[in-house]
Design a protein around this motif. Sequence first.
Motif, short mmCIF file in Angstrom:
data_model
loop_
_atom_site.label_atom_id
_atom_site.label_comp_id
_atom_site.label_asym_id
_atom_site.label_seq_id
_atom_site.Cartn_x
_atom_site.Cartn_y
_atom_site.Cartn_z
N UNK A 168 38.49 37.12 48.84
CA UNK A 168 38.69 38.24 47.64
C UNK A 168 38.16 37.67 46.43
N UNK A 169 37.61 38.32 45.69
CA UNK A 169 37.20 37.74 44.19
C UNK A 169 37.64 39.19 43.23
N UNK A 170 38.65 38.88 42.76
CA UNK A 170 38.98 39.86 41.76
C UNK A 170 38.32 39.74 40.49
N UNK A 171 37.54 40.83 40.13
CA UNK A 171 36.85 40.65 38.86
C UNK A 171 37.10 41.23 37.59
N UNK A 172 38.31 41.97 37.62
CA UNK A 172 38.79 42.71 36.40
C UNK A 172 40.38 43.40 36.64
N UNK A 173 40.81 43.86 35.66
CA UNK A 173 42.13 44.65 35.72
C UNK A 173 42.38 45.12 34.46
N UNK A 174 43.23 46.13 34.28
CA UNK A 174 43.59 46.81 32.88
C UNK A 174 44.54 45.99 32.40
N UNK A 184 53.15 40.40 39.08
CA UNK A 184 51.71 40.56 39.32
C UNK A 184 50.76 39.41 39.14
N UNK A 185 51.13 38.56 38.24
CA UNK A 185 50.33 37.35 38.10
C UNK A 185 50.19 36.54 39.33
N UNK A 186 51.71 36.56 39.89
CA UNK A 186 51.80 35.87 41.10
C UNK A 186 50.94 36.42 42.29
N UNK A 187 50.83 37.76 42.32
CA UNK A 187 50.14 38.65 43.29
C UNK A 187 48.68 38.15 43.26
N UNK A 188 48.17 38.40 41.87
CA UNK A 188 46.96 38.29 41.68
C UNK A 188 46.49 36.87 42.24
N UNK A 189 47.43 35.86 41.80
CA UNK A 189 47.16 34.47 42.28
C UNK A 189 46.78 34.44 43.57
N UNK A 190 47.84 35.03 44.37
CA UNK A 190 47.76 34.82 45.95
C UNK A 190 46.65 35.33 46.60
N UNK A 191 45.74 36.26 45.88
CA UNK A 191 44.77 36.89 46.27
C UNK A 191 43.59 35.72 46.35
N UNK A 192 43.49 34.71 45.45
CA UNK A 192 42.63 33.82 45.45
C UNK A 192 42.78 32.96 46.79
N UNK A 193 43.93 32.90 47.25
CA UNK A 193 44.22 31.90 48.41
C UNK A 193 43.88 32.51 49.74
N UNK A 194 43.52 33.85 50.03
CA UNK A 194 43.01 34.38 51.06
C UNK A 194 41.86 34.01 51.72
N UNK A 195 42.01 33.58 53.09
CA UNK A 195 40.88 33.38 53.81
C UNK A 195 40.62 34.01 55.26
N UNK A 208 46.33 32.83 54.53
CA UNK A 208 45.64 31.52 53.60
C UNK A 208 44.78 30.87 54.98
N UNK A 209 44.39 29.68 54.35
CA UNK A 209 43.83 28.50 55.28
C UNK A 209 44.42 28.14 56.24
N UNK A 210 45.70 27.95 56.24
CA UNK A 210 46.83 27.43 57.24
C UNK A 210 47.22 28.82 58.34
N UNK A 211 46.72 29.84 57.95
CA UNK A 211 47.03 30.99 58.84
C UNK A 211 48.42 31.72 58.24
N UNK A 212 48.72 31.11 57.26
CA UNK A 212 50.04 31.82 56.71
C UNK A 212 50.07 33.08 55.90
N UNK A 213 51.03 33.85 56.17
CA UNK A 213 50.75 35.40 55.63
C UNK A 213 50.85 34.91 54.16
N UNK A 214 49.99 35.68 53.46
CA UNK A 214 49.95 35.69 51.95
C UNK A 214 50.71 36.90 51.42
#
Length: 225
Positions: A168-174, A184-195, A208-214
């Motif tokens: 997932x690549x977040x390209x922008x937000x209001x 919200x910052x923590x949520x946006x950061x978590x999306x970067x770890x999704x695989x 994530x890469x370890x199969x752990x729920x994000x």
Amino acid sequence: MRKTALVVLAVALVGIVAAAGCISSAANSDSPVGDWIISGTDVTLSIKGDGTFAGQSYVNRYFGEYTLNGNTITFTLGGSTMMFGPEIEKEDAFFAALAGEQTYEIVDGKLVLENGLTFTEAPKSVVGSWETADGVTIIFNEDGTFAGKGPVNNYFGTYVQDGESVTITQTGNTMMFGPEIEAEDAYFASLKTVTGFTVTDAGLTLTDANGKAVVSFAVMSFVEE
């Protein structure tokens, strides 16, 4: 004599249990519960184990409830989004064929409905409208884009799915500010770890890469205004 009788009884019980297992397996294999798609289209039907269903039609997303009685299924449409498009007449015909009571059968992995609709098993996909228990939403579109509502801001971006892997690549937000901005910052950061991801009756879980729920989502509820 008593030992012989006990052996015969034990064998009989094993046979009964085995037969029951076969019956149970057959019943499960004949269940319409699952994710289905009409071949050659983007029309989907997700039948949940809790008596609800939802899907994407030719234009709009839809939802409702169903009941089962043997090999008879009754679909009751609850509502849909209200978009308009060039295939709206096909959609009207689809809804007419889906709604109401009809028999069904599972043939070679296909769900065949009496009213003429035939679905094949749908591959697992993140595509759909999802929301968390806290009201955070994300909508994955067929074209590789997504958008949603965070704890404070709307956000958007792109994603790439390959089998059960997704990035997932977040390209922008209001740029609003509110008391939940840290969440919200923590949520946006978590999306970067999704695989990766899993999809079940309970909803969509991004991992994530370890199969752990994000983060886990349920199917987004439609609210009639």
